[in-house]
Design a protein around this motif. Structure first.
Motif, short mmCIF file in Angstrom:
data_model
loop_
_atom_site.label_atom_id
_atom_site.label_comp_id
_atom_site.label_asym_id
_atom_site.label_seq_id
_atom_site.Cartn_x
_atom_site.Cartn_y
_atom_site.Cartn_z
N ARG A 223 6.38 78.47 -103.77
CA ARG A 223 5.58 79.77 -103.41
C ARG A 223 5.18 80.56 -105.07
O ARG A 223 4.03 80.49 -105.20
N SER A 224 6.22 81.07 -105.65
CA SER A 224 6.08 81.75 -106.75
C SER A 224 6.02 81.14 -107.96
O SER A 224 5.66 81.65 -109.13
N GLU A 225 6.60 79.66 -107.96
CA GLU A 225 6.65 79.15 -109.27
C GLU A 225 6.62 77.48 -109.01
O GLU A 225 7.00 77.08 -107.92
N SER A 226 6.07 76.87 -110.11
CA SER A 226 5.75 75.48 -109.92
C SER A 226 7.15 74.83 -110.15
O SER A 226 8.14 75.29 -110.70
N LEU A 227 7.23 73.64 -109.89
CA LEU A 227 8.55 72.81 -110.03
C LEU A 227 8.47 72.52 -111.54
O LEU A 227 9.82 72.50 -112.12
N ALA A 228 7.39 72.56 -112.26
CA ALA A 228 7.63 72.11 -113.55
C ALA A 228 8.29 73.45 -114.38
O ALA A 228 9.06 73.39 -115.36
N GLN A 229 7.93 74.55 -113.70
CA GLN A 229 8.55 75.95 -114.24
C GLN A 229 9.99 75.91 -114.14
O GLN A 229 10.69 76.31 -114.76
N LEU A 230 10.40 75.63 -112.86
CA LEU A 230 11.52 75.61 -112.13
C LEU A 230 12.68 74.87 -113.18
O LEU A 230 13.92 75.26 -113.20
N GLU A 231 12.03 73.59 -113.43
CA GLU A 231 13.18 72.62 -114.07
C GLU A 231 13.54 73.03 -115.35
O GLU A 231 14.08 72.13 -115.95
N ARG A 232 12.78 73.97 -115.79
CA ARG A 232 13.07 74.35 -117.23
C ARG A 232 14.60 74.56 -117.54
O ARG A 232 14.86 75.14 -116.82
N PRO A 233 15.37 74.17 -118.51
CA PRO A 233 16.66 74.33 -118.77
C PRO A 233 17.23 75.67 -118.34
O PRO A 233 18.13 76.25 -117.82
N GLU A 234 16.20 76.67 -118.97
CA GLU A 234 16.78 77.96 -119.17
C GLU A 234 16.57 78.75 -117.80
O GLU A 234 17.29 79.37 -117.18
N ARG A 235 15.57 78.04 -116.97
CA ARG A 235 15.51 78.59 -115.67
C ARG A 235 16.40 77.91 -114.71
O ARG A 235 17.00 78.72 -113.89
N VAL A 236 16.64 76.76 -114.73
CA VAL A 236 17.80 76.25 -113.77
C VAL A 236 19.04 77.11 -114.21
O VAL A 236 19.73 77.36 -113.23
N GLU A 237 19.48 77.43 -115.36
CA GLU A 237 20.45 78.22 -115.45
C GLU A 237 20.54 79.34 -115.03
O GLU A 237 21.45 80.02 -114.35
N GLN A 238 19.26 80.10 -115.08
CA GLN A 238 19.31 81.44 -114.32
C GLN A 238 19.16 81.15 -112.84
O GLN A 238 19.93 82.37 -112.10
N ILE A 239 18.78 80.39 -112.33
CA ILE A 239 18.85 80.21 -110.67
C ILE A 239 20.08 80.04 -110.21
O ILE A 239 20.74 80.56 -109.44
N LYS A 240 21.03 79.23 -111.16
CA LYS A 240 22.47 78.75 -110.86
C LYS A 240 23.37 80.14 -110.84
O LYS A 240 24.04 80.45 -110.09
N ARG A 241 23.09 81.01 -111.93
CA ARG A 241 23.51 82.30 -112.20
C ARG A 241 23.34 83.17 -111.00
O ARG A 241 24.35 83.85 -110.43
N ASN A 242 22.19 83.25 -110.73
CA ASN A 242 21.83 84.30 -109.43
C ASN A 242 22.31 83.89 -107.95
O ASN A 242 22.99 84.73 -107.39
N TRP A 243 22.48 82.49 -107.88
CA TRP A 243 23.08 81.90 -106.78
C TRP A 243 24.44 82.12 -106.80
O TRP A 243 25.07 82.68 -105.77
N GLU A 244 25.13 81.91 -107.76
CA GLU A 244 26.89 82.28 -107.95
C GLU A 244 26.89 83.56 -107.52
O GLU A 244 27.93 84.10 -106.92
N ALA A 245 26.19 84.52 -108.35
CA ALA A 245 26.15 85.88 -108.05
C ALA A 245 26.03 86.31 -106.71
O ALA A 245 26.84 87.17 -105.91
#
Length: 283
Positions: A223-245
């Protein structure tokens, strides 16, 4: 015919209905199949194969089939996902336009059922506050054995463990639901883990997004971002941090957490998230 099966036939006033249980590849419908195996020996087990399922789903169903001791019929649609994508003008499905569920799950189910009387067994648990839309055809009566018998999530896990089937293997790497690998109800952490576990499927999902632009539509599975944006290394790390929190916060707010809920990725299952999905795909 067992006493249980006979007790469900009053709805049809003497007619002899078929007993049908739809499997999604998820834990609840699998547990229900095992739970009903001896109570309704004449049960028909069916699976609506979209040809876009995870490989773990096919493996899980093959092992379940061996436990049930009878075949799981695939009600594969004549027309594939790509066919219907073309029919819908390249418009990818979303939570607001779930043509994938309608054309690849519900329509094959109703075609398989036909017009004769059918009792459809649905795996909603007693601890869920969801309604089970499977079909509105008047010849189909839906029944909910887990709710009738008061079975909750811990009971479903116990049934799967005692049968030796266990949980669906995709849960081990952090996916919370069955269904197509590009399901738009996935959480972003699940997209990240799809890329890690099945990079080829992630690339195919990304290709569908990119092709949709050729039809004049900018649509993203997330919805809010493409998979190309989501797979960027810095975005992946952010998603993981958000999920862990988020998970740490949820764990801190829960008391008396059962050991089984801390294993096998079960803490990933957010009931609010799953409640938004299509039951025929995710039960």
């Amino acid at each position: 015919m067992t006493e249980y099966a006979e007790s469900k036939q009053d709805h049809f006033e003497g007619q002899m209905p078929r007993h049908v249980l739809s499997l999604s590849g998820g834990k609840d419908s699998a547990a229900l199949a095992i739970y009903m195996r001896d109570r309704v020996p004449e049960m028909e087990y069916i699976f609506h194969d979209t040809d876009k399922e995870l490989p773990e789903t096919y493996d899980f169903l093959a092992r379940l089939e061996a436990i049930l001791g009878k075949p799981i019929v695939k009600t594969s649609p004549t027309d594939t996902f790509d066919h219907w994508l073309s029919v819908y003008g390249g418009m990818l499905p979303s939570n607001h336009r779930r043509w994938c569920t309608r054309m690849l799950k519900l329509k094959p189910f109703e075609n398989y059922i036909g017009d004769g009387p059918v009792i459809n067994y649905v795996g909603l648990r007693a601890d869920e506050n969801r309604t089970g839309y499977i079909s509105t055809k008047p010849n189909i009566k839906a029944v909910y054995p887990f709710q009738e018998d008061g079975l909750v999530r811990a009971d479903i896990i116990r049934i799967l463990e005692e049968s030796s089937l266990g949980l669906p293997p995709y849960m081990a790497w952090g996916r919370s639901r069955s269904g197509c690998y590009f399901c738009f109800y996935q959480q972003k952490i699940e997209w990240v883990r799809l890329k890690e576990q099945h990079p080829d499927l992630f690339e195919r999902a990304k290709e569908y997004e990119e092709r949709s632009l050729g039809f004049g539509e900018q649509f993203y599975w997330c919805r809010s971002e493409s998979l190309a944006q989501l797979e960027r290394p810095e975005r992946v790390e952010q998603i993981k941090r958000n999920w862990e929190a988020s998970e740490a916060k949820k764990r801190a707010s829960r008391k008396n957490l059962a050991l089984v809920e801390t294993l096998g990725g079960l803490e990933l299952e957010d009931d609010g998230h799953l409640r938004d999905g299509c039951l025929v795909c995710s039960l």
